[in-house]
Write a protein that holds these residues in place. Structure first.
Motif, PDB file in Angstrom:
ATOM      1  N   LEU B 263       0.847  -1.188   0.000  1.00  0.00           N
ATOM      2  CA  LEU B 263       0.000   0.000   0.000  1.00  0.00           C
ATOM      3  C   LEU B 263       0.886   1.242   0.000  1.00  0.00           C
ATOM      4  O   LEU B 263       2.064   1.173   0.336  1.00  0.00           O
ATOM      5  CB  LEU B 263      -0.927  -0.007   1.215  1.00  0.00           C
ATOM      6  CG  LEU B 263      -0.269  -0.049   2.594  1.00  0.00           C
ATOM      7  CD1 LEU B 263      -0.169   1.354   3.192  1.00  0.00           C
ATOM      8  CD2 LEU B 263      -1.059  -0.939   3.541  1.00  0.00           C
ATOM      9  N   GLN B 307      -5.468 -11.437  -7.129  1.00  0.00           N
ATOM     10  CA  GLN B 307      -4.455 -10.434  -6.811  1.00  0.00           C
ATOM     11  C   GLN B 307      -4.962  -9.456  -5.763  1.00  0.00           C
ATOM     12  O   GLN B 307      -4.946  -8.246  -5.935  1.00  0.00           O
ATOM     13  CB  GLN B 307      -4.021  -9.719  -8.090  1.00  0.00           C
ATOM     14  CG  GLN B 307      -3.156 -10.633  -8.951  1.00  0.00           C
ATOM     15  CD  GLN B 307      -2.767  -9.989 -10.252  1.00  0.00           C
ATOM     16  OE1 GLN B 307      -3.595  -9.400 -10.928  1.00  0.00           O
ATOM     17  NE2 GLN B 307      -1.508 -10.082 -10.633  1.00  0.00           N
ATOM     18  N   ARG B 308      -5.451 -10.001  -4.669  1.00  0.00           N
ATOM     19  CA  ARG B 308      -5.799  -9.161  -3.529  1.00  0.00           C
ATOM     20  C   ARG B 308      -5.773 -10.032  -2.271  1.00  0.00           C
ATOM     21  O   ARG B 308      -5.982 -11.243  -2.335  1.00  0.00           O
ATOM     22  CB  ARG B 308      -7.183  -8.538  -3.687  1.00  0.00           C
ATOM     23  CG  ARG B 308      -8.301  -9.561  -3.701  1.00  0.00           C
ATOM     24  CD  ARG B 308      -9.650  -8.868  -3.622  1.00  0.00           C
ATOM     25  NE  ARG B 308     -10.722  -9.789  -3.908  1.00  0.00           N
ATOM     26  CZ  ARG B 308     -12.003  -9.467  -3.861  1.00  0.00           C
ATOM     27  NH1 ARG B 308     -12.350  -8.241  -3.546  1.00  0.00           N
ATOM     28  NH2 ARG B 308     -12.944 -10.345  -4.129  1.00  0.00           N
ATOM     29  N   LEU B 311      -8.309  -7.885   4.324  1.00  0.00           N
ATOM     30  CA  LEU B 311      -8.215  -6.597   5.012  1.00  0.00           C
ATOM     31  C   LEU B 311      -7.380  -6.702   6.280  1.00  0.00           C
ATOM     32  O   LEU B 311      -6.614  -5.804   6.614  1.00  0.00           O
ATOM     33  CB  LEU B 311      -9.630  -6.103   5.332  1.00  0.00           C
ATOM     34  CG  LEU B 311      -9.783  -4.870   6.223  1.00  0.00           C
ATOM     35  CD1 LEU B 311      -9.084  -3.667   5.612  1.00  0.00           C
ATOM     36  CD2 LEU B 311     -11.259  -4.556   6.453  1.00  0.00           C
ATOM     37  N   THR B 315      -4.268  -4.400   7.695  1.00  0.00           N
ATOM     38  CA  THR B 315      -4.520  -3.785   8.995  1.00  0.00           C
ATOM     39  C   THR B 315      -3.382  -4.066   9.968  1.00  0.00           C
ATOM     40  O   THR B 315      -2.888  -3.168  10.646  1.00  0.00           O
ATOM     41  CB  THR B 315      -5.845  -4.342   9.562  1.00  0.00           C
ATOM     42  OG1 THR B 315      -6.898  -3.884   8.728  1.00  0.00           O
ATOM     43  CG2 THR B 315      -6.088  -3.876  10.966  1.00  0.00           C
ATOM     44  N   LEU B 318      -0.387  -1.964   9.212  1.00  0.00           N
ATOM     45  CA  LEU B 318      -0.500  -0.564   9.622  1.00  0.00           C
ATOM     46  C   LEU B 318      -0.417  -0.413  11.133  1.00  0.00           C
ATOM     47  O   LEU B 318       0.059   0.601  11.627  1.00  0.00           O
ATOM     48  CB  LEU B 318      -1.779   0.049   9.049  1.00  0.00           C
ATOM     49  CG  LEU B 318      -1.666   0.294   7.542  1.00  0.00           C
ATOM     50  CD1 LEU B 318      -3.016   0.643   6.944  1.00  0.00           C
ATOM     51  CD2 LEU B 318      -0.640   1.376   7.226  1.00  0.00           C
ATOM     52  N   ASP B 319      -0.852  -1.427  11.880  1.00  0.00           N
ATOM     53  CA  ASP B 319      -0.595  -1.428  13.332  1.00  0.00           C
ATOM     54  C   ASP B 319       0.888  -1.204  13.581  1.00  0.00           C
ATOM     55  O   ASP B 319       1.301  -0.388  14.410  1.00  0.00           O
ATOM     56  CB  ASP B 319      -0.850  -2.808  13.984  1.00  0.00           C
ATOM     57  CG  ASP B 319      -2.275  -3.283  13.921  1.00  0.00           C
ATOM     58  OD1 ASP B 319      -3.131  -2.508  13.496  1.00  0.00           O
ATOM     59  OD2 ASP B 319      -2.504  -4.449  14.308  1.00  0.00           O
ATOM     60  N   MET B 333      -3.906   6.072   3.949  1.00  0.00           N
ATOM     61  CA  MET B 333      -3.655   5.086   2.904  1.00  0.00           C
ATOM     62  C   MET B 333      -4.340   5.537   1.622  1.00  0.00           C
ATOM     63  O   MET B 333      -5.531   5.817   1.617  1.00  0.00           O
ATOM     64  CB  MET B 333      -4.184   3.718   3.330  1.00  0.00           C
ATOM     65  CG  MET B 333      -4.082   2.659   2.274  1.00  0.00           C
ATOM     66  SD  MET B 333      -4.277   1.006   2.980  1.00  0.00           S
ATOM     67  CE  MET B 333      -6.041   0.811   2.863  1.00  0.00           C
ATOM     68  N   ARG B 335      -3.650   3.885  -1.707  1.00  0.00           N
ATOM     69  CA  ARG B 335      -3.944   2.723  -2.563  1.00  0.00           C
ATOM     70  C   ARG B 335      -3.418   1.475  -1.891  1.00  0.00           C
ATOM     71  O   ARG B 335      -2.358   1.486  -1.288  1.00  0.00           O
ATOM     72  CB  ARG B 335      -3.211   2.832  -3.908  1.00  0.00           C
ATOM     73  CG  ARG B 335      -3.893   3.599  -4.995  1.00  0.00           C
ATOM     74  CD  ARG B 335      -3.205   3.336  -6.336  1.00  0.00           C
ATOM     75  NE  ARG B 335      -1.773   3.531  -6.295  1.00  0.00           N
ATOM     76  CZ  ARG B 335      -1.161   4.692  -6.425  1.00  0.00           C
ATOM     77  NH1 ARG B 335      -1.866   5.780  -6.600  1.00  0.00           N
ATOM     78  NH2 ARG B 335       0.150   4.762  -6.364  1.00  0.00           N
ATOM     79  N   ASN B 336      -4.145   0.396  -2.058  1.00  0.00           N
ATOM     80  CA  ASN B 336      -3.765  -0.883  -1.474  1.00  0.00           C
ATOM     81  C   ASN B 336      -4.017  -1.922  -2.567  1.00  0.00           C
ATOM     82  O   ASN B 336      -5.039  -1.909  -3.218  1.00  0.00           O
ATOM     83  CB  ASN B 336      -4.647  -1.115  -0.238  1.00  0.00           C
ATOM     84  CG  ASN B 336      -4.509  -2.500   0.373  1.00  0.00           C
ATOM     85  OD1 ASN B 336      -5.444  -2.998   0.964  1.00  0.00           O
ATOM     86  ND2 ASN B 336      -3.362  -3.139   0.247  1.00  0.00           N
ATOM     87  N   TRP B 337      -3.016  -2.787  -2.793  1.00  0.00           N
ATOM     88  CA  TRP B 337      -3.198  -3.755  -3.873  1.00  0.00           C
ATOM     89  C   TRP B 337      -2.495  -5.047  -3.506  1.00  0.00           C
ATOM     90  O   TRP B 337      -1.807  -5.129  -2.493  1.00  0.00           O
ATOM     91  CB  TRP B 337      -2.635  -3.188  -5.185  1.00  0.00           C
ATOM     92  CG  TRP B 337      -1.166  -2.950  -5.147  1.00  0.00           C
ATOM     93  CD1 TRP B 337      -0.184  -3.820  -5.545  1.00  0.00           C
ATOM     94  CD2 TRP B 337      -0.494  -1.776  -4.676  1.00  0.00           C
ATOM     95  NE1 TRP B 337       1.050  -3.249  -5.345  1.00  0.00           N
ATOM     96  CE2 TRP B 337       0.887  -2.006  -4.815  1.00  0.00           C
ATOM     97  CE3 TRP B 337      -0.919  -0.552  -4.146  1.00  0.00           C
ATOM     98  CZ2 TRP B 337       1.847  -1.066  -4.445  1.00  0.00           C
ATOM     99  CZ3 TRP B 337       0.038   0.381  -3.784  1.00  0.00           C
ATOM    100  CH2 TRP B 337       1.391   0.122  -3.935  1.00  0.00           C
TER     101      TRP B 337
END
Lengths: 996, 417
Positions: B263, B307-308, B311, B315, B318-319, B333, B335-337
């Motif tokens: 991301l 290709q994902r 969540l 998450t 990012l913690d 954030m 973009r997240n891919w």
């Protein structure tokens, strides 16, 4: 004093509540209900930012989350500073401090604007073509300059102190978007009684209905209809309403992430409120009512402050009572801009002209504009604009031939029609299709249980939108299509035609000399997009990456379709042939800390403690993290450092008795008719003949034959084993066992239970161990004869049931007392008290490590690294040679596993006994060889041993057992250290003490 | 090939940049080539480039089912380093780093290799032991890697939180100064352009549907969505889809494919001077030239070709970012891919001949393939051209999993005991 551009009446702002805020240090007044953008517009401020690359002055383009230009930093102090917020979404609060970004020294005079003049030298992808000379200069010289120029806002300087929380929710129907379609869907779905969640990113529900004038639904004007709909929804207990809540991500199986902004709109939020709340909603059905976004027109100098989307201007006037200018030129390819022109005219804005790309615009709204005296110029386009910090004039000219006319204005409204918002639908992996009639991509095939309704699937007439939402709500609720399924809404609203334009608008200027912006924020022009196709970038994904169009913080909300049309035109391919770039989450930028939620500080990860933990803390233990466990590492006394404490603890165990908390060891109860057979297959050792009451050290391999875990196992009964694992290995070993049991050997009758938390383990080790325990134990004869080394007995200790292991990881006479965890602390206290006459000494993991190293016992994960066979680490004896099979057996038979030059565990002694090798240091034969040197192995464990009276070390060395007696070398930065290779046992080589 | 330079850029500006030619040709596929490379990612394109440049084999096609550079090359977090534990790995990755150092000039394409330093954080005693082992092993292997105390880590990366009260305090770190980042798309494009200029045909939107083999078992070519393309040598460089392509030749690969996520934040002014990695709490972060914080997350627990990822994986990352860099908590954030990474049992790649004559495979880079791109292409080209591995990739066979001669970087990073 009201702001200069505030309309005297109207709008949904609360004129009784003035709000003062500052922007770039200057104080302004707005009203409750204003966004920062509407308040600035009401104050006549349009210049709000500078663009990314050329630092061109930019104004407010839109009124929503798609805003590319008006990005600001907001925060009363550094801990609350947030960069890159859209002024169109920021609700003003009293005392708010906002600032513009990406400019120096000031917004009005920005040195970076020199880039604008150099624009011809900075086409798309220019940085790939230059900055390569001289070698290495990129990172040293060019890159820092480019980095400083790039970026938009700045990071906050201090740590955010706000709280964030997370909620999980389930519902039958999640409705995303609370415009007319979403409200109708939520009303219909909730009427059936199912659980409904309705969310919308705006501060209030209603969407486009909040800025309609003269629209009547079922006999009520639009705003009243919205109020009634919201009141109805509020009254239903099965409905949860979430305003200021963005559905940012659509994940598999209808998991939708919602970001709720709880306090940013409050001047003084209560301390009990989190700043934001993350909702993870699992919905049976999702209704997407995301609406549509008005498309800009791509014409020369279409980016000056004062150039605005027509519908946005209408929103500012009707919903916020803010007049976006005094004299407007309208440039359109769509009927909707006429409606905007009429509303603005009614609000007192002079409409200088409507330039319509269409050669012959017709329809009711066009006629109404003409009748209202507005000058309509068919077949006309904007050829360019003037004005540095605000638009001053627009030059209008016929699309085909003719003269151009310069029209003074301070506002230019544009509309290229509307683009359905497909982001969430695309994230759900639904397939999109190009609709020739609508000339737009629309949802085609759903993958999830999802429905798109209203404008986001290309339905625009209000009556149709409401009916579409209602029908979807009923269907999603799944209670059968009752009478309401085909409900009709009576709507009295202006009928609009829905045409539009994509890509560059026709003009007569030199296309290579003008800047017609496609992506405003990233400063991508029509020229840039064409250059990319000229240079062979034909996939839309390539064009996106090469030009950066659509990669700004708005994710191309306003630019994608225009870029697509330009590429389509340049390549001579149809739009669907060019394809569409992927929409990625999040829908709009989403706060990092929202994801972190409560996982912060102590709560970052759970702390796992043993029943003895508090005792250890009270006795001054220094803890270490082992996975999520806290383990006592050593117990310093009177200012001791770690080495002094460990030396004392070691001596106590060797000379008298020590007590150690082994509760973190993994424990698995293996039970069942086939337990012994199961153990036989899982471990290298033979278990069939192990009698109840005996212990055995077990070695577990992976399928590839390498050591995975080890531990002492007690046979409690013919069909019951008490298995211990390493602390870190416990979950892995249980998974490994379950995997085999469930997938390979389902015929075995065996049950596995993790009992790690159920047993407290107190190791009592040292020559006096028996004397300490004997008075406390009932029903167990601890004598040497009755309970030899590697035996287990059940009975009671201090009145508590125990599984008492006679086992030692220290080489001393030792016991491990297993008691139910709830009694762990009490039994520990009793043993500690009973040991006082013997000087019982608590010791930690560091001492445990030294003691076992003195004896040459391995630690899996320290001596081993996943590439070692049992034989490599001196455990060949633990492999049952006669066994038919066990996990890893076949791998051990491979020729590579037999090679004599495999790395083998040995002892290492430095010539200077005071020198303690560094763990991880490499071992070589010739310390003077040139780099790269060939390493023979490395030091795995190394300690100063007070008992041995010198440093000791264990290493893994190629062909190590054959090198015993040789001298090898450990090269260190300060010079090589010579080491003698010895047997890896440094204390009590005969192993007598353990049987004491 | 048109020369790229500041001067050419300046000159072309006066003709409104009309003089720029396509950066690579887009030819129709020929009936046959000497070598077909399956997969136009960085590794495949680099292979073609070095086949042409170093081995004189220019009758080469790189075929790609989507658009070039659209797989993991365009989806990764662009981290470059070579401080791997085992000599075999360090040699392979350091070969790549040496090529990175001159790549922009070699390709005449600015790939923006930026040796900003890669700092790997240690959070517990076991990490410290493991990283020190790396530092010592790298030193005698001639690969730069140094140990920094927590305070030195902070000085090198000012946003880093080293408060001792953290749940997992920073106990120190291993720093490779030559490590850094590069511009991922430019790597694909630069290799594509340079390979195309040397005669390599890059054929996009062309999906391999079968591998044709002769009576002797040797490969004869590939069936594609655009017809049969003959070739006596086929190099498969298809990352997450390698096992699918190799199955067409009847070769079962020791690979598992997992979704891996990344991301970026919104762009901000320069604030983060290096690359920081924390394996223990799963966070990887750097700042791009554009100003975005580029953050790598973990893989999902389950295999997948979508290709994902979940969540909860993003998450969790990012913690960790918020904990290590508290000043970024309010960052957002953008973009997240996800991409699909092909993972081997020992987390080291396979760069080798296969049991099928004429078929070669380059795969198994797991979560860290981008850094190896030039070195990987370079030695793989050698392997295909000579029908024998370069000494650097000789250990990276398929057979090592049969024989047990693993290069186990994952186990070397190991877990707490």
């Amino acid at each position: 004093m009201s702001a200069e551009f505030r309309l005297p009446v109207g709008g949904r702002i609360d004129r009784a509540k003035p709000v003062r805020f500052t922007f770039d240090g200057k104080s302004y007044e707005g009203f409750a209900g204003d966004t920062l953008a509407s308040a600035l517009i009401a104050n006549g401020v349009h210049l709000v930012g500078r663009s990314f690359k050329y630092h061109r002055p930019r104004g407010i383009l839109t009124a929503g989350s798609e805003e590319p230009n008006a990005l600001v930093g907001v925060g009363r102090d550094e801990a609350h500073y947030t960069p890159n917020l859209r002024a169109t979404q920021v609700e003003i609060t009293d005392g708010m401090v906002a600032e513009s970004q990406n400019r120096w020294p000031s917004l009005a005079f920005d040195v970076g604007a020199v880039n604008d003049g150099l624009g011809r030298f900075l086409p798309a992808g220019f940085y790939y073509k230059t900055f390569m000379w001289p070698a290495g200069a990129w990172a040293k010289f060019y890159e820092p300059v480019i980095r400083r120029a790039a970026g938009l806002g700045r990071a906050p300087q201090a740590a955010d102190t706000d709280r964030y929380t997370q909620r999980y929710a389930h519902c039958e129907v999640l409705v995303v978007g609370a415009g007319p379609a979403g409200l109708a869907a939520a009303l219909a779905a909730s009427e059936t009684g199912v659980r409904v969640i309705l969310c919308d990113e705006q501060a209030e529900f209603g969407g486009s209905l909040l800025h309609e004038r003269d629209t009547v639904i079922d006999g009520r004007d639009a705003e009243a209809w919205v109020a009634e709909a919201v009141a109805t929804l509020c009254s239903r207990e099965n409905v949860r309403l979430l305003t200021r809540t963005t559905a940012f991500g659509y994940y598999p199986h209808n998991l939708v992430g919602l970001a709720e902004r709880v306090t940013d709109h409050l001047a003084a939020p209560g301390s009990d409120l989190p700043r934001e709340r993350l909702w993870q909603v699992r919905a049976r059905e999702v209704v997407i009512a995301a609406g549509s976004i008005e498309r800009p027109l791509v014409f020369p100098e279409n980016d000056r402050p004062g150039v605005m989307m027509a519908e946005a201007a209408r929103i500012y006037a009707n919903r916020f009572g803010a007049k976006p200018g005094n004299r407007a030129v309208v440039f359109t390819a769509s009927d909707s801009a006429y409606r905007a022109a009429l509303d603005l005219k009614a609000a007192g804005v002079e409409i200088a002209a409507i330039a319509d790309l269409r050669p012959d615009p017709t329809g009711a709204v066009v006629e109404r504009a003409r009748a209202d005296g507005i000058r309509v110029l068919p077949g006309t386009s904007v050829q360019g604009t003037s004005g540095r910090l605000r638009i001053r004039s627009a030059s209008l000219g016929a699309v085909v031939g003719g003269a151009t006319e310069t029209v003074p204005c301070d506002l230019l409204l544009m509309s290229g029609g509307f683009t359905p918002t497909l982001s969430l639908f695309s994230q759900s992996r639904g397939k999109m299709a190009w609709d020739e009639a609508l000339e737009a991509y629309v949802p085609s095939v759903s993958v999830e249980r999802e429905r798109s309704v209203g404008a986001c699937r290309g339905i625009y007439g209000l009556a149709e939108v409401l009916a579409d939402g209602h029908a979807a709500g009923v269907a999603a609720a799944g209670k059968g299509a009752s009478d309401g399924a085909a409900r009709r809404f009576t709507v009295d609203a202006e009928e609009l035609g829905h045409s539009g334009h994509r890509g560059i608008t026709p003009h007569r200027r030199d296309a290579s000399r003008v800047k017609a912006f496609v992506d405003f924020q990233n400063d991508v022009t029509a020229k840039d997009v064409k250059l990319a196709t000229q240079e062979g970038f034909r996939s839309i994904e390539h064009v996106k990456r090469y030009t950066t169009t659509g990669m700004a913080t708005d994710q191309g909300r306003t630019s994608n379709i225009n870029a697509l049309a330009i590429v389509s035109d340049a390549l001579g391919k149809s739009v669907p042939e060019v394809g569409l770039t992927t929409f990625r989450p999040p829908y709009t930028p989403t706060t990092f800390a929202l994801f972190a939620g409560q996982a912060r500080g102590e709560l970052f990860d759970p702390v796992r403690t043993t029943p003895i933990h508090d005792w250890a803390a009270e006795h001054g233990a220094v803890f270490e993290d082992v996975g999520i466990w806290k383990r006592a590492r050593y117990f310093p006394e009177g200012g001791e450092d770690m080495h002094e404490a460990v030396a004392r603890e070691c001596r106590a165990v060797r000379e008298s008795v020590g007590i150690f908390d082994g509760s973190t060891l993994g424990k698995i109860e293996v039970v069942g008719r086939d337990a012994a057979e199961f153990m036989n297959r899982m471990y290298t050792n033979a278990w069939a003949k192990l009698e109840p009451g005996r212990l055995r050290y077990g070695v577990m391999l992976r399928e590839d034959g390498f050591v995975m875990d080890d531990g002492v196992v007690g046979r409690m009964a013919p069909d019951r084993f008490h298995v211990t694992t390493t602390t870190g290995g416990a979950p892995r070993v249980l998974n490994h066992m379950e995997d085999y049991l469930q997938t390979e050997w389902p015929d075995l009758e065996v049950w596995l239970t993790s009992t790690t938390e159920q047993w407290a383990v107190i190791a009592v080790q040292g020559p006096k161990a028996r004397q300490v325990l004997e008075p406390l134990v009932e029903g167990i004869d601890l004598s040497r004869e009755a309970m030899p080394h590697m035996s287990v007995r059940t009975g009671h200790i201090c009145g508590v049931p125990t599984r008492l292991f006679r086992v030692s990881f220290t080489g001393e006479l030792g016991f491990e007392v297993n008691v139910p965890a709830n009694y762990g602390r009490a039994v520990w206290d009793a043993i500690f008290a009973a040991g006082q006459p013997h000087g019982i000494t608590p010791y930690g993991t560091e001492t445990m490590h030294v003691l076992r190293a003195e004896k040459g016992y391995i630690i899996v994960g320290q001596e081993t690294d996943g590439t070692n066979t049992p034989d490599d680490v001196g455990l060949g004896w633990a492999v049952g040679k006669a066994k038919r099979d066990f996990v890893g057996k076949r791998s051990l038979a491979r020729p590579q596993m037999q090679r004599p030059d495999r790395k083998q565990m040995v002892g290492l002694l430095t010539s200077d006994p005071a020198t303690v090798l560094e763990e991880g240091a490499q071992i070589v034969a010739d310390p003077n060889a040139p780099l790269p040197m060939k390493a023979l192995g490395h030091v795995t464990s190394s300690y100063a041993s007070s008992v041995v009276g010198r440093s000791i070390a264990i290493g893994m060395v190629a062909g190590g057992r054959g090198r015993i007696g040789e001298t090898l070398h450990v090269p260190m930065p300060g010079g090589a250290i010579a080491v003698d290779v010895v047997e890896p046992v440094f204390f009590d080589k005969e192993g007598e003490r353990i049987h004491g | 090939m048109q020369k790229f330079s500041g001067l050419s850029l300046f000159a072309k500006a006066f003709s409104s940049h009309k003089g720029w030619e396509p950066q690579w040709r887009s030819p129709e596929p020929k009936a046959a080539y000497d070598v077909v490379i399956v997969g136009a990612g960085g590794h495949g394109l680099a292979t073609a480039y070095y086949l042409a440049k170093e081995h004189g084999i220019t009758n080469v096609a790189v075929i790609e089912k989507g658009w070039l550079g659209g797989g993991n090359t365009g989806r990764n977090t662009t981290i470059i380093r070579s401080n791997y534990l085992f000599e075999e790995s360090a040699a392979l990755y350091d070969h790549a780093v040496k090529l990175w150092e001159g790549l922009s000039r070699d390709l005449n394409y600015n790939v923006m290799y930026s040796p900003r330093g890669v700092l790997m954080l240690a959070h517990n005693v076991h990490d410290v032991q493991s990283f020190k082992r790396h530092v010592h092993a790298n030193r005698i292997a001639g690969v730069d890697n140094e140990w920094l105390s927590a305070e030195e880590c902070k000085a090198f990366c000012p946003p880093l939180n080293i408060a001792p009260g953290m749940r997992y305090p920073v106990l120190g770190g291993a720093l490779q100064r030559r490590g850094g980042t590069a511009r991922h798309d430019a790597v694909a494009w630069g290799y594509a352009r340079a390979a195309s200029a040397r005669g390599v045909d890059i054929i996009q939107n062309c999906e391999v549907t079968a591998i044709r083999r002769g009576p002797d078992g040797a490969v004869q070519g590939v069936e594609t969505s655009r017809g049969f393309i003959g070739a006596p040598k086929i190099g498969v460089v298809a990352a997450g889809n390698t096992s699918v392509v190799m199955a067409m030749a009847g070769v079962r690969m020791p690979l598992e494919s997992y979704p891996l996520q990344a991301l970026v934040s919104e762009p901000i002014k320069p604030v983060f001077p290096c690359v920081v990695m924390s394996n223990t709490i799963h966070a990887y972060i750097s700042q791009s030239d554009k100003g975005e914080l580029v953050i790598g997350a973990g893989t999902d627990a389950y295999t997948s070709y979508t290709q994902r990822g979940g969540l909860h994986i993003a998450t969790h990352t990012l913690d960790a970012i918020c904990e290590l860099f508290p000043q970024f908590r309010r960052m957002r954030m953008l973009r997240n891919w996800g991409g699909i990474v092909d993972v081997t049992p020992d987390r080291s790649p396979i760069l080798a001949k296969t049991p099928v004559a004429g078929l070669y495979v380059n795969c198994g880079w797991g979560t860290g393939g981008f850094k190896a791109t030039p070195g990987s292409g370079n030695v793989f080209a050698h392997t295909i051209a000579r029908d024998e591995p370069h000494p650097i990739n000789a250990p990276f066979t398929i057979e090592r999993f049969r024989d047990g001669v693993l290069i186990d970087e994952a186990a070397a990073a190991a877990v707490a005991h």
